[in-house]
Design a protein around this motif. Structure first.
Motif, PDB file in Angstrom:
ATOM      1  N   ILE A   5       0.978  -1.094  -0.020  1.00  0.00           N
ATOM      2  CA  ILE A   5       0.166  -0.210  -0.049  1.00  0.00           C
ATOM      3  C   ILE A   5       1.103   0.433   0.012  1.00  0.00           C
ATOM      4  O   ILE A   5       0.759   2.234  -0.658  1.00  0.00           O
ATOM      5  N   LEU A   6       2.095   1.401   1.195  1.00  0.00           N
ATOM      6  CA  LEU A   6       3.105   2.223   0.933  1.00  0.00           C
ATOM      7  C   LEU A   6       3.273   2.361  -0.571  1.00  0.00           C
ATOM      8  O   LEU A   6       3.995   3.481  -0.837  1.00  0.00           O
ATOM      9  N   GLU A   7       3.450   1.771  -1.016  1.00  0.00           N
ATOM     10  CA  GLU A   7       4.291   1.861  -2.534  1.00  0.00           C
ATOM     11  C   GLU A   7       3.832   2.107  -3.590  1.00  0.00           C
ATOM     12  O   GLU A   7       4.291   3.679  -4.271  1.00  0.00           O
ATOM     13  N   ILE A   8       2.572   1.257  -3.502  1.00  0.00           N
ATOM     14  CA  ILE A   8       1.695   2.521  -3.962  1.00  0.00           C
ATOM     15  C   ILE A   8       1.333   4.161  -4.018  1.00  0.00           C
ATOM     16  O   ILE A   8       1.149   5.289  -4.855  1.00  0.00           O
ATOM     17  N   SER A  59       5.870  10.592   6.510  1.00  0.00           N
ATOM     18  CA  SER A  59       6.172   9.120   7.752  1.00  0.00           C
ATOM     19  C   SER A  59       6.762   9.199   8.590  1.00  0.00           C
ATOM     20  O   SER A  59       6.867  10.558   8.861  1.00  0.00           O
ATOM     21  N   PRO A  60       6.492   8.218   9.739  1.00  0.00           N
ATOM     22  CA  PRO A  60       7.059   8.678  10.829  1.00  0.00           C
ATOM     23  C   PRO A  60       8.557   8.331  10.971  1.00  0.00           C
ATOM     24  O   PRO A  60       9.142   8.325   9.925  1.00  0.00           O
ATOM     25  N   PRO A  65      10.536  -0.969   8.805  1.00  0.00           N
ATOM     26  CA  PRO A  65      11.169  -2.361   7.660  1.00  0.00           C
ATOM     27  C   PRO A  65      10.922  -1.304   6.233  1.00  0.00           C
ATOM     28  O   PRO A  65      11.455  -1.377   5.384  1.00  0.00           O
ATOM     29  N   ALA A  66       9.615  -0.878   6.230  1.00  0.00           N
ATOM     30  CA  ALA A  66       8.860  -0.353   5.685  1.00  0.00           C
ATOM     31  C   ALA A  66      10.257   1.129   4.155  1.00  0.00           C
ATOM     32  O   ALA A  66       9.922   1.012   3.503  1.00  0.00           O
ATOM     33  N   LYS A  79      16.824  -7.157   2.434  1.00  0.00           N
ATOM     34  CA  LYS A  79      15.675  -8.277   2.458  1.00  0.00           C
ATOM     35  C   LYS A  79      15.058  -8.593   3.400  1.00  0.00           C
ATOM     36  O   LYS A  79      13.161  -8.623   2.728  1.00  0.00           O
ATOM     37  N   ASN A  80      15.368  -8.851   3.946  1.00  0.00           N
ATOM     38  CA  ASN A  80      14.313  -9.409   5.745  1.00  0.00           C
ATOM     39  C   ASN A  80      14.725  -9.138   6.605  1.00  0.00           C
ATOM     40  O   ASN A  80      15.767  -8.408   7.867  1.00  0.00           O
ATOM     41  N   ILE A  81      13.640  -7.848   7.446  1.00  0.00           N
ATOM     42  CA  ILE A  81      13.924  -7.124   8.256  1.00  0.00           C
ATOM     43  C   ILE A  81      12.580  -7.199   9.011  1.00  0.00           C
ATOM     44  O   ILE A  81      11.737  -7.535   8.872  1.00  0.00           O
ATOM     45  N   SER A  82      12.716  -7.203  10.707  1.00  0.00           N
ATOM     46  CA  SER A  82      11.971  -7.483  12.110  1.00  0.00           C
ATOM     47  C   SER A  82      11.775  -6.425  13.001  1.00  0.00           C
ATOM     48  O   SER A  82      13.134  -5.925  13.005  1.00  0.00           O
ATOM     49  N   PHE A  83      10.973  -5.133  12.827  1.00  0.00           N
ATOM     50  CA  PHE A  83      11.225  -4.291  13.936  1.00  0.00           C
ATOM     51  C   PHE A  83      10.330  -4.093  15.144  1.00  0.00           C
ATOM     52  O   PHE A  83       9.159  -5.165  14.973  1.00  0.00           O
TER      53      PHE A  83
END
Ligand code: BTN
Length: 318
Positions: A5-8, A59-60, A65-66, A79-83
């Protein structure tokens, strides 16, 4: 889904209709609304106007991750992020993820740590939204004895990124204290899972003081904001650190440890100085003459003998 959604919304840069978004993501308008609410809860300012749709207004200031992945451009790292908003220690989370098989390049990032760990059993102060606290899982094909080189690599990558983003020259005190104006700006804690001659994975934990105010109870510490007198974008800095780590790691894989050591030499502030090293084996004093191919510090003592130390706390005497 929220990333998409953010990408769009970012791509559109103006209002994107609810119909358009839900159709392209094949979700219902209700589901879209729920995701938009969740994004707002995590700090995104998303404006909704009847008949027009949604627009991303801001954006905050969070290491989400995004946000980190947006325009990052890496192939392996992050490529893989845990927040986590709060976590005891990102290293502990990453160690567990490593055991469970998380892929190389996985990043665990937190806004604050309640039990942040420093080297030599110390704690790491991690005030919320002020610093950068993350752990990276790498799976290099090396022996445990070579693993200190990876920590040296990351310390150089951090200095390169700081120079690029903030225009200041941080230095490295052996093995991997990041210094500015001779005070501690950051540090690295590497933990390892290995058998005798093979590393399973490394967890490289990075802590950096970025927008921290002066802390009178930690007079030996400093933040980037204290030096630049400006608010520093933690996001830009974190992204640049990740990009540099990827570049330097690829160079290490192609050229071996000599490339890492040479780069480390450029940023170090220890070689050539008289140092005192305190380790489990006691004290050692002398001139730090060089660094070995395994990352060990070579010290010429007052009797003229060269001794190597692999770990310890270094004090620069002059
Ligand atoms: C040092 O003592 O210089 C090393 C400090 C390392 C702190 C970082 S913050 C992220 C990661 N998680 C931890 O618990 N420690 C490391």
């Amino acid at each position: 889904m929220q990333d998409k959604i953010l990408e769009i919304l970012r791509r559109k840069n103006e209002y994107a209709s609810g119909e358009e978004i839900s159709e392209s993501l094949k979700i219902s308008r209700q589901a879209l609304w729920k995701h938009i609410q969740e994004l707002r809860d995590s700090g995104y300012d998303i404006v909704a106007v009847p008949h027009l749709g949604y627009q991303l207004a801001a954006s905050p200031d969070k290491l989400l991750p995004a946000e980190i992945k947006h325009n990052l451009g890496t192939k392996l790292i992050a490529k893989n992020i845990s927040f986590f908003d709060a976590v005891p220690s990102t290293n502990d989370v990453a160690l567990n993820m490593g055991i469970e098989g998380a892929p190389e390049g996985t990043v665990v990032v937190a806004e604050t740590q309640t039990k942040g760990k420093g080297r030599l059993g110390r704690s790491w102060s991690s005030p919320k939204h002020k610093g950068i606290y993350f752990s990276l899982i790498l799976r290099p094909k090396i022996s445990p004895a070579q693993s200190p080189v990876i920590t040296l690599l990351v310390s150089s990558s951090i200095c390169e990124a700081i120079k690029e983003v903030c225009g200041v020259e941080a230095k490295i005190k052996w093995p991997n204290d990041i210094l500015l104006q001779n005070k501690k700006l950051g540090g690295i804690l590497t933990e390892i899972s290995a058998e005798t001659d093979r590393v399973h994975f490394l967890v490289i934990g990075v802590g950096l003081n970025v927008n921290n105010e002066k802390n009178l109870s930690l007079p030996q510490a400093i933040s980037l904001k204290e030096v630049t007198q400006e608010h520093v974008s933690r996001l830009n800095l974190m992204q640049e650190i990740l990009r540099r780590i990827e570049q330097d790691y690829l160079t290490f894989q192609k050229e071996g440890s000599s490339a890492v050591i040479n780069r480390w030499r450029e940023y170090n502030s220890t070689l050539g100085k008289r140092v005192k090293v305190t380790s489990d084996n006691g004290h050692l004093e002398g001139i730090a003459v060089d660094i070995d191919s395994d990352g060990g510090l070579l010290i010429r003592n007052d009797a003229g003998l060269i001794r190597k130390v692999m770990a310890g706390d270094v004090t620069h005497c002059r």
